[in-house]
Write an enzyme that holds these catalytic residues in place. Structure first.
Site, PDB file in Angstrom:
ATOM      1  N   ASP A  45      72.007 102.923 118.644  1.00 57.30           N
ATOM      2  CA  ASP A  45      71.161 102.018 117.873  1.00 57.30           C
ATOM      3  C   ASP A  45      70.484 102.887 116.761  1.00 57.30           C
ATOM      4  O   ASP A  45      69.517 103.247 117.025  1.00 57.30           O
ATOM      5  CB  ASP A  45      70.250 101.044 118.727  1.00 57.30           C
ATOM      6  CG  ASP A  45      69.346 100.146 117.733  1.00 57.30           C
ATOM      7  OD1 ASP A  45      69.950  99.202 117.428  1.00 57.30           O
ATOM      8  OD2 ASP A  45      68.319 100.530 116.952  1.00 57.30           O
ATOM      9  N   TYR A  50      65.738 105.863 110.085  1.00 52.56           N
ATOM     10  CA  TYR A  50      65.583 106.837 111.261  1.00 52.56           C
ATOM     11  C   TYR A  50      65.960 108.603 110.485  1.00 52.56           C
ATOM     12  O   TYR A  50      65.542 109.281 111.229  1.00 52.56           O
ATOM     13  CB  TYR A  50      66.367 106.392 112.426  1.00 52.56           C
ATOM     14  CG  TYR A  50      65.936 105.381 113.111  1.00 52.56           C
ATOM     15  CD1 TYR A  50      64.842 104.261 112.496  1.00 52.56           C
ATOM     16  CD2 TYR A  50      66.978 104.757 114.095  1.00 52.56           C
ATOM     17  CE1 TYR A  50      64.770 103.210 113.059  1.00 52.56           C
ATOM     18  CE2 TYR A  50      66.593 103.694 114.625  1.00 52.56           C
ATOM     19  CZ  TYR A  50      65.550 102.644 114.331  1.00 52.56           C
ATOM     20  OH  TYR A  50      65.268 101.374 114.681  1.00 52.56           O
ATOM     21  N   LYS A  79      71.175  99.610 110.191  1.00 49.99           N
ATOM     22  CA  LYS A  79      70.397  98.823 109.647  1.00 49.99           C
ATOM     23  C   LYS A  79      70.240  98.861 108.214  1.00 49.99           C
ATOM     24  O   LYS A  79      70.066 100.105 108.037  1.00 49.99           O
ATOM     25  CB  LYS A  79      69.003  98.633 110.561  1.00 49.99           C
ATOM     26  CG  LYS A  79      68.998  98.455 111.970  1.00 49.99           C
ATOM     27  CD  LYS A  79      67.703  98.361 112.556  1.00 49.99           C
ATOM     28  CE  LYS A  79      67.907  98.649 114.279  1.00 49.99           C
ATOM     29  NZ  LYS A  79      67.963  99.900 114.827  1.00 49.99           N
ATOM     30  N   HIS A 112      66.873  95.122 108.807  1.00 45.86           N
ATOM     31  CA  HIS A 112      65.948  95.757 109.599  1.00 45.86           C
ATOM     32  C   HIS A 112      64.526  94.793 109.668  1.00 45.86           C
ATOM     33  O   HIS A 112      64.068  94.649 110.835  1.00 45.86           O
ATOM     34  CB  HIS A 112      65.745  97.031 109.007  1.00 45.86           C
ATOM     35  CG  HIS A 112      65.103  98.137 109.948  1.00 45.86           C
ATOM     36  ND1 HIS A 112      65.387  99.559 109.964  1.00 45.86           N
ATOM     37  CD2 HIS A 112      64.405  97.927 111.101  1.00 45.86           C
ATOM     38  CE1 HIS A 112      64.766 100.288 111.041  1.00 45.86           C
ATOM     39  NE2 HIS A 112      64.081  99.212 111.792  1.00 45.86           N
ATOM     40  N   SER A 215      61.672  98.707 122.152  1.00 43.49           N
ATOM     41  CA  SER A 215      60.521  99.164 122.634  1.00 43.49           C
ATOM     42  C   SER A 215      60.190  98.594 123.902  1.00 43.49           C
ATOM     43  O   SER A 215      58.907  97.865 124.159  1.00 43.49           O
ATOM     44  CB  SER A 215      59.291  98.823 121.572  1.00 43.49           C
ATOM     45  OG  SER A 215      59.418  99.272 120.298  1.00 43.49           O
ATOM     46  N   SER A 221      56.181 104.214 122.886  1.00 42.47           N
ATOM     47  CA  SER A 221      56.632 104.988 121.672  1.00 42.47           C
ATOM     48  C   SER A 221      55.561 104.837 120.714  1.00 42.47           C
ATOM     49  O   SER A 221      55.930 105.276 119.568  1.00 42.47           O
ATOM     50  CB  SER A 221      58.192 104.508 121.433  1.00 42.47           C
ATOM     51  OG  SER A 221      57.905 103.252 120.690  1.00 42.47           O
TER      52      SER A 221
HETATM   53  N1  LIG Z   1      64.450  96.959 114.750  1.00 46.18           N
HETATM   54  C1  LIG Z   1      63.277  97.673 114.773  1.00 46.18           C
HETATM   55  O1  LIG Z   1      62.440  97.358 113.852  1.00 46.18           O
HETATM   56  C2  LIG Z   1      62.958  98.698 115.664  1.00 46.18           C
HETATM   57  C3  LIG Z   1      61.599  99.091 116.078  1.00 46.18           C
HETATM   58  C4  LIG Z   1      61.375 100.006 116.821  1.00 46.18           C
HETATM   59  C5  LIG Z   1      62.597 100.431 117.644  1.00 46.18           C
HETATM   60  N2  LIG Z   1      63.879 100.030 117.359  1.00 46.18           N
HETATM   61  C6  LIG Z   1      65.056 100.650 118.371  1.00 46.18           C
HETATM   62  O2  LIG Z   1      64.796 100.556 119.794  1.00 46.18           O
HETATM   63  C7  LIG Z   1      64.702 101.960 120.356  1.00 46.18           C
HETATM   64  C8  LIG Z   1      63.827 101.931 121.590  1.00 46.18           C
HETATM   65  O3  LIG Z   1      62.482 101.488 121.186  1.00 46.18           O
HETATM   66  P1  LIG Z   1      61.180 102.758 120.971  1.00 46.18           P
HETATM   67  O4  LIG Z   1      61.984 103.929 120.606  1.00 46.18           O
HETATM   68  O5  LIG Z   1      60.361 102.062 120.330  1.00 46.18           O
HETATM   69  O6  LIG Z   1      60.932 103.055 122.447  1.00 46.18           O
HETATM   70  P2  LIG Z   1      61.045 103.058 124.018  1.00 46.18           P
HETATM   71  O7  LIG Z   1      62.505 103.080 123.967  1.00 46.18           O
HETATM   72  O8  LIG Z   1      60.619 101.849 124.404  1.00 46.18           O
HETATM   73  O9  LIG Z   1      60.395 104.512 124.327  1.00 46.18           O
HETATM   74  C9  LIG Z   1      60.539 105.713 123.828  1.00 46.18           C
HETATM   75  C10 LIG Z   1      59.539 106.490 124.531  1.00 46.18           C
HETATM   76  O10 LIG Z   1      59.557 106.398 125.992  1.00 46.18           O
HETATM   77  C11 LIG Z   1      59.910 107.636 126.481  1.00 46.18           C
HETATM   78  N3  LIG Z   1      60.789 107.283 127.593  1.00 46.18           N
HETATM   79  C12 LIG Z   1      62.251 107.175 127.443  1.00 46.18           C
HETATM   80  N4  LIG Z   1      62.653 106.458 128.614  1.00 46.18           N
HETATM   81  C13 LIG Z   1      61.700 106.744 129.604  1.00 46.18           C
HETATM   82  C14 LIG Z   1      61.471 106.568 130.923  1.00 46.18           C
HETATM   83  N5  LIG Z   1      62.498 106.347 131.752  1.00 46.18           N
HETATM   84  N6  LIG Z   1      60.343 106.895 131.799  1.00 46.18           N
HETATM   85  C15 LIG Z   1      59.353 107.509 130.762  1.00 46.18           C
HETATM   86  N7  LIG Z   1      59.384 107.664 129.493  1.00 46.18           N
HETATM   87  C16 LIG Z   1      60.381 107.345 129.010  1.00 46.18           C
HETATM   88  C17 LIG Z   1      60.643 108.487 125.247  1.00 46.18           C
HETATM   89  O11 LIG Z   1      60.486 109.784 125.773  1.00 46.18           O
HETATM   90  P3  LIG Z   1      61.635 110.677 125.995  1.00 46.18           P
HETATM   91  O12 LIG Z   1      62.477 110.845 124.635  1.00 46.18           O
HETATM   92  O13 LIG Z   1      60.788 112.520 125.732  1.00 46.18           O
HETATM   93  O14 LIG Z   1      62.352 110.574 127.269  1.00 46.18           O
HETATM   94  C18 LIG Z   1      59.969 107.889 124.151  1.00 46.18           C
HETATM   95  O15 LIG Z   1      58.799 108.569 124.076  1.00 46.18           O
HETATM   96  C19 LIG Z   1      64.517 102.871 119.049  1.00 46.18           C
HETATM   97  O16 LIG Z   1      64.854 104.031 119.258  1.00 46.18           O
HETATM   98  C20 LIG Z   1      65.456 102.203 117.934  1.00 46.18           C
HETATM   99  O17 LIG Z   1      66.551 102.418 118.087  1.00 46.18           O
HETATM  100  C21 LIG Z   1      64.036  99.182 116.480  1.00 46.18           C
END
Ligand SMILES: NC(=O)c1ccc[n+]([C@@H]2O[C@H](COP(=O)([O-])OP(=O)(O)OC[C@H]3O[C@@H](n4cnc5c(N)ncnc54)[C@H](OP(=O)(O)O)[C@@H]3O)[C@@H](O)[C@H]2O)c1
Length: 318
Positions: A45, A50, A79, A112, A215, A221
């Site tokens: 994704d 990014y 996106k 996005h 998220s 995050s």
């Molecule tokens: N459409 C939008 O507006 C939008 C907005 C936000 C995000 N997104 C997408 O959604 C994806 C995921 O969301 P996100 O990046 O906000 O957050 P997330 O996946 O909920 O959390 C990522 C955080 O959690 C840690 N983590 C990952 N797996 C873990 C586990 N099993 N145990 C403990 N900690 C863990 C990661 O650190 P480490 O890397 O050190 O493991 C990182 O700090 C993004 O990367 C992006 O592709 C889209």
């Protein structure tokens, strides 16, 4: 082991677990993608915003060259950023993003955010972020309807096999369904036990729009971005989530991700860590309907990814 798939309304299959690429640093993006593909990830994704599409594409290319996977087995999402909403900008910027990735097509291309910012030429700054060329947050003039019709051209030209939207609320989706010639295949939203959004999920499920949760770990995050994230208990430390993890012999992350996939949503957790990559895709267990409801009852309508939370005075979720 590869994740099961979700059938989209155009017949395409989308993996139910993928790797999120936000905040994946440029110097490790290619290696992380390569490692993830080795571990069975097929969905990635990404987004213009990014700032790592070139490096992510390098990881994909290396994995294909080494015979780990074929292009057809992958599902790559990108996106459209807010400053490219003017309809005539959409196809050209999608083509630039494809070139950055080294791909002929995306599997999914999403709007996005439902908000238009003034155009910033890629030669001035890329990715542009929320600022215009002078550093201000200046709204653009494109309506979401005009942008969506340009997304339909992306689809019709084969630049993306599926198209969709992100950060849309129910009213915007109901409106979109009235003018869309091609129904969106996917909505991507913030979704975790503190932000369950059940009516929005129901609306999409009723209308054949698949949902991807982002998220999934809630505050995790956003800790570095905002104060508010620190004021609610971390989901990883919540007694209910810890109890379920202990009962099923899984970690807290797996409980949070499986709760979403059992609700029929896809998930895209981000991790740069090999062990967490492995556990985040290993969701082969089932909680009971009562347990799923208990997790859903943590809902507080608490949204982390709202621009005012990180200093941008555009209250799109107000
Ligand atoms: N459409 C939008 O507006 C939008 C907005 C936000 C995000 N997104 C997408 O959604 C994806 C995921 O969301 P996100 O990046 O906000 O957050 P997330 O996946 O909920 O959390 C990522 C955080 O959690 C840690 N983590 C990952 N797996 C873990 C586990 N099993 N145990 C403990 N900690 C863990 C990661 O650190 P480490 O890397 O050190 O493991 C990182 O700090 C993004 O990367 C992006 O592709 C889209």
């Amino acid at each position: 082991m590869a994740a099961p798939t979700i059938k989209l309304n155009n017949g395409k299959e989308m993996p139910s677990v993928g790797l999120g690429l936000w905040k994946l640093d440029n110097d490790i993006a290619a290696d992380t993608i390569y490692e993830a593909i080795k571990q069975g990830y097929r969905l990635f994704d990404g987004a213009c915003d990014y700032g790592n599409e070139v490096e992510c594409g390098q990881g994909v290319a290396r994995a294909i060259k080494d015979g780990l996977v074929t292009r057809e087995e992958l599902f790559i999402t990108s996106k459209l950023w807010n400053s490219f909403h003017d309809p005539e900008r959409v196809v050209p910027i999608c083509k630039k993003q494809l070139q950055d990735w080294g791909l002929d097509y995306f599997d999914l291309y999403l709007i996005h955010f439902p908000i238009s910012l003034v155009y910033v030429d890629p030669s001035v700054r890329y990715p542009p972020g929320w600022e215009d060329a002078d550093g201000n947050h200046t709204l653009g003039k494109a309506s979401v309807e005009s942008t969506y019709h340009a997304m339909e051209q992306v689809y019709e030209q084969g630049l993306a096999k599926s198209i969709g939207i992100s950060n849309y609320n129910a009213a915007l989706i109901i409106d979109l369904l009235a003018y869309a010639k091609i129904k969106p295949q996917v909505l991507q939203i913030e979704h975790h036990p503190y932000l369950v959004q059940q009516p929005l999920v129901d609306l999409c499920q009723k209308n054949g729009i698949a949902i991807t949760a982002y998220s999934s770990f809630g505050p995790q995050s956003f800790l570095e971005l905002m104060d508010k994230a620190g004021k609610v208990p971390l989901l990883f430390e919540h007694p209910l989530i810890k109890g379920l993890a202990a009962k099923y012999g899984k970690n807290e992350g797996q409980v949070l991700l499986r709760w979403a996939t059992q609700r029929g949503l896809a998930v895209i957790p981000k991790s740069k860590n090999a062990g967490r990559l492995r556990s985040n895709i290993d969701l082969n267990f089932d909680m009971t309907p009562e347990e799923l409801a208990q997790v859903s009852s943590l809902d507080q309508g608490l949204r982390f990814n709202a621009p005012p939370n990180y200093g941008i005075d555009i209250p799109i979720f107000a």
